[in-house]
Design a protein around this motif. Sequence first.
Motif, PDB file in Angstrom:
ATOM      1  N   GLY A 112       0.822  -1.203   0.000  1.00 26.64           N
ATOM      2  CA  GLY A 112       0.000   0.000   0.000  1.00 26.64           C
ATOM      3  C   GLY A 112       0.855   1.251   0.000  1.00 26.64           C
ATOM      4  O   GLY A 112       1.996   1.264  -0.482  1.00 26.64           O
ATOM      5  N   CYS A 117       0.097   4.907   9.267  1.00 26.39           N
ATOM      6  CA  CYS A 117      -1.231   5.492   9.415  1.00 26.39           C
ATOM      7  C   CYS A 117      -1.197   6.639  10.424  1.00 26.39           C
ATOM      8  O   CYS A 117      -0.281   6.743  11.238  1.00 26.39           O
ATOM      9  N   LEU A 154     -10.249  -0.835  -0.583  1.00 30.18           N
ATOM     10  CA  LEU A 154      -8.938  -1.279  -0.133  1.00 30.18           C
ATOM     11  C   LEU A 154      -8.797  -2.788  -0.293  1.00 30.18           C
ATOM     12  O   LEU A 154      -9.719  -3.540   0.031  1.00 30.18           O
ATOM     13  N   ASP A 158      -3.294  -3.001   0.473  1.00 29.56           N
ATOM     14  CA  ASP A 158      -3.474  -1.578   0.763  1.00 29.56           C
ATOM     15  C   ASP A 158      -3.487  -1.303   2.259  1.00 29.56           C
ATOM     16  O   ASP A 158      -3.050  -0.234   2.704  1.00 29.56           O
ATOM     17  N   TRP A 159      -3.975  -2.244   3.053  1.00 27.08           N
ATOM     18  CA  TRP A 159      -3.887  -2.109   4.507  1.00 27.08           C
ATOM     19  C   TRP A 159      -2.440  -2.283   4.979  1.00 27.08           C
ATOM     20  O   TRP A 159      -2.094  -1.834   6.072  1.00 27.08           O
ATOM     21  N   TRP A 168      -2.996   3.186   4.696  1.00 25.85           N
ATOM     22  CA  TRP A 168      -4.308   2.958   4.071  1.00 25.85           C
ATOM     23  C   TRP A 168      -5.196   4.193   4.171  1.00 25.85           C
ATOM     24  O   TRP A 168      -5.997   4.477   3.262  1.00 25.85           O
ATOM     25  N   GLN A 171      -4.971   6.679   1.311  1.00 27.98           N
ATOM     26  CA  GLN A 171      -5.803   6.437   0.138  1.00 27.98           C
ATOM     27  C   GLN A 171      -7.191   7.035   0.326  1.00 27.98           C
ATOM     28  O   GLN A 171      -7.802   7.530  -0.635  1.00 27.98           O
TER      29      GLN A 171
END
Length: 390
Positions: A112, A117, A154, A158-159, A168, A171
């Motif tokens: 990702g 995050c 997702l 992507d996570w 993520w 995004q």
Amino acid sequence: GDWGGMDGLVVTDARPNKDYRRIIQYSGGDGPGPHVMARSRPGCKFNNLVECFNTKGQTGPDEEKDCLPACGWTGGIDDKAQMLVAEQFRKRAAQVDPQYILNVGDNFYWGGIETDCGLPMGQISPVTKSQFDHIFESIYSGPGLDGKPWLSVLGNHDWGGRVFNNGWDQQIAYTWASNRWIMPAPYYSAHVEYPDQLFSADIFMVDTNFLDAKYPSQDSEHNICGEAHNPPGADCSAADGPSSVATCKRYFDDLWAEQRLWLSRKVQESTATWQIMVTHFPCGEDGQHGGFYRQLRHKGLDFLVTGHRHDQELWKGSSPSNFMGGLTCIVTGGGGGISSEATPDPSNTGDWFGEAQYGFFDITITKQRLLVESINWDGTVAKSTEVYPK
């Protein structure tokens, strides 16, 4: 789906438990992307296929580290998969002028967006911008594509793939930094009206990544919630994500339970002509051996769009092997960001599960029918069917 290759130019920040600063897997991968991520194939381990990319298919005898004939590496296709699919995607878009794109996830390999995050939702990091610019914006543009909405979900990569604390949420944030990328949340719906043709569609964008969210000690290489690669203090609660490795599996299980209730209600209440669901994990994989999808079919779901398996599969509703109550479904995981499930060599299809290894689908919607066409990487139509509203 599964289209986002590796950005060889991006340099990440130093991050806990992540011992890489570049997204480079093989020789030549440090140049401008996208670069196809090597995975594995029947009789061909991860290391073997990586070596095929290093040697451009030159095989050797060492079953642990050499490129093997079983890898089926096909020069000019495997090493250019995303670009080949994108070329035909652009050609088709210029011809048919699509109104929107349905994107099933795994948008950026290998993990990702390569930030952690928790950035403010109004902030797009330089890493995020680099990956979007090199892997998305510069690849999928031109007549028929510019300004068209990309309704996106997702995928497990992507996570973070084997972590949950990659970017993520960037995004999601990119929704407000783009004039076409649409992902306001892990799940949401969109209502589309066709006033000149007197019909409409409800599209349900769904997160099914609970299927790759396991207990911390399990399957470290295929576990978003694994303890082997997640930093001990991993915490995405600031972005409404999992708060710890220990609670990660429960987060995804709860997210899926919440969506099941939401989907059941929304599909049944929908008065649109068409009800379409888009998610990452492939046809039939709902945690109940297709049972939940059979329920949704009974409530009115017309069509299911999925990915994750790295090939192209058209599951006709009338097929005897379709165990989803007559629900037509596609797997469109052959976008070329990652190597296909089997060799793309059309003379060696023994390990093929679907009709193609790399490609995309073109769906023509009218009030009376959906025309579903599976488009191979070379632009040919590999398979097609028609779907009628329930």
